[in-house]
Design an enzyme around this catalytic site. Structure first.
Site, PDB file in Angstrom:
ATOM      1  N   LYS A  84      14.121   3.815 -26.629  1.00  0.00           N
ATOM      2  CA  LYS A  84      14.677   2.463 -26.578  1.00  0.00           C
ATOM      3  C   LYS A  84      13.583   1.402 -26.504  1.00  0.00           C
ATOM      4  CE  LYS A  84      19.032   3.921 -26.004  1.00  0.00           C
ATOM      5  NZ  LYS A  84      18.896   5.382 -25.947  1.00  0.00           N
TER       6      LYS A  84
HETATM    7  C1  LIG Z   1      19.731   6.380 -26.458  1.00  0.00           C
HETATM    8  C2  LIG Z   1      19.137   7.716 -26.552  1.00  0.00           C
HETATM    9  C3  LIG Z   1      19.544   8.630 -27.535  1.00  0.00           C
HETATM   10  C4  LIG Z   1      20.660   8.320 -28.509  1.00  0.00           C
HETATM   11  O1  LIG Z   1      20.345   7.280 -29.401  1.00  0.00           O
HETATM   12  P1  LIG Z   1      21.530   6.462 -30.118  1.00  0.00           P
HETATM   13  O2  LIG Z   1      20.854   5.374 -30.859  1.00  0.00           O
HETATM   14  O3  LIG Z   1      22.395   5.939 -29.004  1.00  0.00           O
HETATM   15  O4  LIG Z   1      22.252   7.413 -30.984  1.00  0.00           O
HETATM   16  C5  LIG Z   1      18.900   9.848 -27.583  1.00  0.00           C
HETATM   17  N1  LIG Z   1      17.943  10.173 -26.699  1.00  0.00           N
HETATM   18  C6  LIG Z   1      17.524   9.322 -25.746  1.00  0.00           C
HETATM   19  C7  LIG Z   1      16.467   9.753 -24.798  1.00  0.00           C
HETATM   20  C8  LIG Z   1      18.096   8.061 -25.639  1.00  0.00           C
HETATM   21  O5  LIG Z   1      17.672   7.231 -24.684  1.00  0.00           O
END
Ligand SMILES: *Cc1c(COP(=O)(O)O)cnc(C)c1O
Length: 491
Positions: free
Chosen positions: A109
Site C-alpha cells: 500500500k
Molecule cells: C491490500 C493487500 C492485498 C490485496 O490487495 P488489493 O488491492 O486489495 O487486492 C494483498 N496483500 C497485502 C499485504 C495487502 O496489504
C-alpha cells in the site's frame, strides 16, 4: 484525459476532480475515457523507477503540469523507501518476486499511498478535504503515514476491531500527526467499507462536513490505482535486464487479491502496452473472486473468515466494478449488477463478459492450511520466508502450474514484510508462538536472520493515541461527531 463514472457515462470529470472526490456522485468509480499508450518498451526499459512513475502517471493525469508530476513523484519515492529501487526483484527456480514492501509501513500500500497525498494536495481549492478510509490492516497505516501533517487535509481511518494483526493495530493506534483520527468498528472489513460508502450519502455526515470535501484513500480512488501500474513495468524490465526473458515476451503475474486494486492495475498495465499473458488472481478462504473468475457468478452470501492474510479478508471487492465496465462497456449494465449486489448479495454476468475476463484472468484460492504449508515449504526449500499474503500467491501459482503445466515466466507480487505477521509465520514453521507480540518478533528475527525493521521495533514503546471502538450501528453517528470535532479544532 477525462474520467467518467462506471454507472453513468455522462458524469465526466478531470483527473484532479476524480482524485479529489474519490467516488463519483452516483456511487460509481472513475475510469479513464481511453487508455493512453506508453512509449516503446525499448525506450522505457532503461528508465529508473522514478522515471517510469513520471512517464506513466503523466499519461493518466495530464491536467497536472510536468513540474507538478515531477515533484509528486520525487516526494513520494524518496528515502521513506529503504531502497532506491523502490520495488526490487528477486529470483527463484520457478518464479521471480517483486518486493512491494520497502516503504515506511512495510506493505505494498505504501507504493500508492506515498503518492496519493502528493497529487491530492495539488487539487486544493479553498475547501479542506476529509479523507475517510476503511482498512483491513495495511491501507490504514500506509494512508496515515502518507497524509500525516499534509496541509488542508484531515484523515480518518476505521478498521475492524478483531480483523487486523496486533502489529497492524499497534501501528495505527500509535499514529502521529495533528490531522489524523483512528477508530475500530466491531465488525469486519466489509462493515468498514460500507460505512465509507454510506458516508457519501448520509445527511448527518454531509451536515457535519459543511464545506469540507469528503474523499477516500481506498483503492476506489483512481489516484491510488495508477501509481500501482508502475511496478508491473519495472519488474518486467528487471527480468529483461537479467536475461530471464526477451523484450516483448509475455509473462504471467500472480497477485494476492482482496479489493481487486492491485490486480486491476496489472490489467491497466496490459491495456497500455505491457506484454502480459495472464493475471493470476490468488484468493484466501474468502474466495469470492477466484470463484467469480471461474463461474461468472459473484456471490458474497457466504461465511466470512478471518484468516492469517487479513488484508485479503474481503467479500465485496470494490474495484471489480471497473473490470465489469471494461468488459461490457455498458454503464446501465454495471449499475444494474451493482444494484443487485447491494440488494441480493450476488449477480451473474453474461457469457460474453465471462469469456472476456477469462482471456486474461485465472483464479485460484488457498486455504489456511495451504497458506501455512507454502510458507513452510518455501523456507525448507529456498531458506526464504514470505508473509502469509505472498504465500497465498505462491500457493495459487503452484496450483496453476499443476493444472496447466504453464511455462510462462512468472512474476509474483510480494505484498508485505514478514514482520507484520510474526505469529502466522511462526505457526507455519511449527514454532511455539510467544504470547507477547514483540517476543514473537524477536523470535522471527532470529529465525529469519533479519533485523526487525525500525518502524516496527519502535512500536514497542510508542504511546497509544487512539483506542475508540464502536458498534456497527453507532458508526455513522460516531463519525459525524468526530467530523464536527475536527471542524471545531480548526476554526
Ligand atoms: C491490500 C493487500 C492485498 C490485496 O490487495 P488489493 O488491492 O486489495 O487486492 C494483498 N496483500 C497485502 C499485504 C495487502 O496489504
Amino acid at each position: 484525459m477525462k474520467y467518467f463514472s462506471t454507472r453513468n457515462k455522462n458524469i465526466v470529470v478531470s483527473s484532479k476532480e476524480a482524485i479529489r472526490n474519490g467516488l463519483a456522485e452516483d456511487g460509481g468509480l472513475f475510469l479513464p475515457i481511453t487508455f493512453p499508450h506508453v512509449l516503446p518498451l525499448e525506450v522505457l526499459s532503461s528508465y529508473s523507477y522514478l522515471e517510469l512513475a513520471h512517464h506513466i502517471v503523466s499519461l493518466f493525469f495530464d491536467d497536472y503540469s510536468e513540474e507538478e508530476i515531477h515533484e509528486c513523484v520525487y516526494h513520494a519515492y524518496d528515502s521513506k523507501f529503504d531502497t532506491s529501487e523502490i520495488t526490487p526483484v528477486t529470483y527463484f527456480d520457478d518464479c521471480a518476486m517483486v518486493e512491494l514492501f520497502h516503504g515506511p509501513t512495510y506493505a505494498f500500500k505504501d507504493v500508492a499511498l506515498s503518492f496519493l497525498p502528493q497529487v491530492m494536495k495539488l487539487t486544493a481549492s479553498d475547501n479542506r478535504i476529509l479523507i475517510l478510509t476503511a482498512t483491513s490492516g495495511d491501507t490504514g497505516k500506509a494512508a496515515l503515514e502518507g497524509f500525516k501533517d499534509v496541509e488542508n487535509i484531515h484523515i480518518v481511518v476505521c478498521y475492524p476491531e478483531d480483523g487486523v494483526s496486533s502489529i497492524q493495530k499497534k501501528q495505527m493506534q500509535t499514529s502521529l500527526g495533528n490531522n489524523v483520527s483512528v477508530f475500530a468498528i466491531q465488525g469486519n472489513f466489509d462493515d468498514c467499507q460500507k460505512l465509507v460508502k454510506q458516508a457519501y450519502s448520509d445527511s448527518s455526515i454531509q451536515e457535519a462536513l459543511g464545506s469540507m470535501t469528503l474523499s477516500s484513500a481506498n483503492s476506489i480512488n483512481i489516484g491510488r490505482l495508477i501509481p500501482q501500474i508502475v511496478y508491473y513495468f519495472y519488474s518486467y524490465f528487471r527480468l529483461v535486464e537479467s536475461e530471464k526473458i526477451s523484450l516483448y515476451d509475455e509473462v504471467d503475474f500472480v497477485v494476492p487479491t482482496g479489493n481487486f486494486g492491485d490486480i486491476l492495475a496489472g490489467y491497466f498495465a496490459k491495456q497500455i502496452g505491457l506484454p502480459i499473458h495472464q493475471l493470476i488472481c490468488a484468493s484466501n478462504s474468502n474466495h469470492v473472486l477466484s470463484d467469480f473468475i471461474k463461474t461468472g457468478v459473484y456471490n458474497r452470501n457466504r461465511s466470512f473468515f478471518e484468516t492469517i492474510s487479513p488484508s485479503m479478508d474481503i467479500l465485496v471487492s470494490s474495484n471489480l466494478e471497473r473490470l465489469l465496465y471494461l468488459t461490457c462497456e455498458d454503464d446501465e449494465m454495471v449499475k444494474n449488477l451493482m444494484h443487485r449486489l447491494e440488494k441480493e448479495g450476488s449477480y451473474t454476468i453474461t457469457d460474453k463478459m465471462k469469456q472476456k475476463i477469462q482471456e486474461t484472468f485465472v483464479g485460484y484460492w488457498a486455504s489456511e492450511e495451504d497458506c501455512k504449508k507454502e510458507i513452510f515449504a518455501r523456507y525448507q526449500k529456498d531458506g526464504i520466508l514470505v508473509d502469509p499474503h505472498t504465500s497465498v500467491a505462491l500457493s495459487a501459482l503452484r496450483k496453476h502450474k499443476e493444472e496447466t503445466n504453464s511455462l510462462y515466466p512468472t512474476i509474483v507480487l510480494s505484498t508485505a514484510s514478514i514482520f507484520k505477521f510474526p505469529n502466522a509465520i511462526l505457526e507455519s514453521l511449527h514454532e511455539e508462538v510467544p504470547s507477547d507480540a514483540f517476543e514473537a518478533l524477536d523470535k522471527l528475527s532470529q529465525i529469519a536472520k533479519q533485523e526487525i525493521p525500525f518502524n516496527i521495533r519502535k512500536l514497542k514503546n510508542a504511546p497509544i493515541r487512539f483506542s475508540d471502538s464502536v458498534s456497527k450501528e453507532d458508526a455513522i453517528s460516531y463519525l459525524a461527531s468526530l467530523i464536527k470535532e475536527v471542524h471545531q479544532n480548526d476554526y
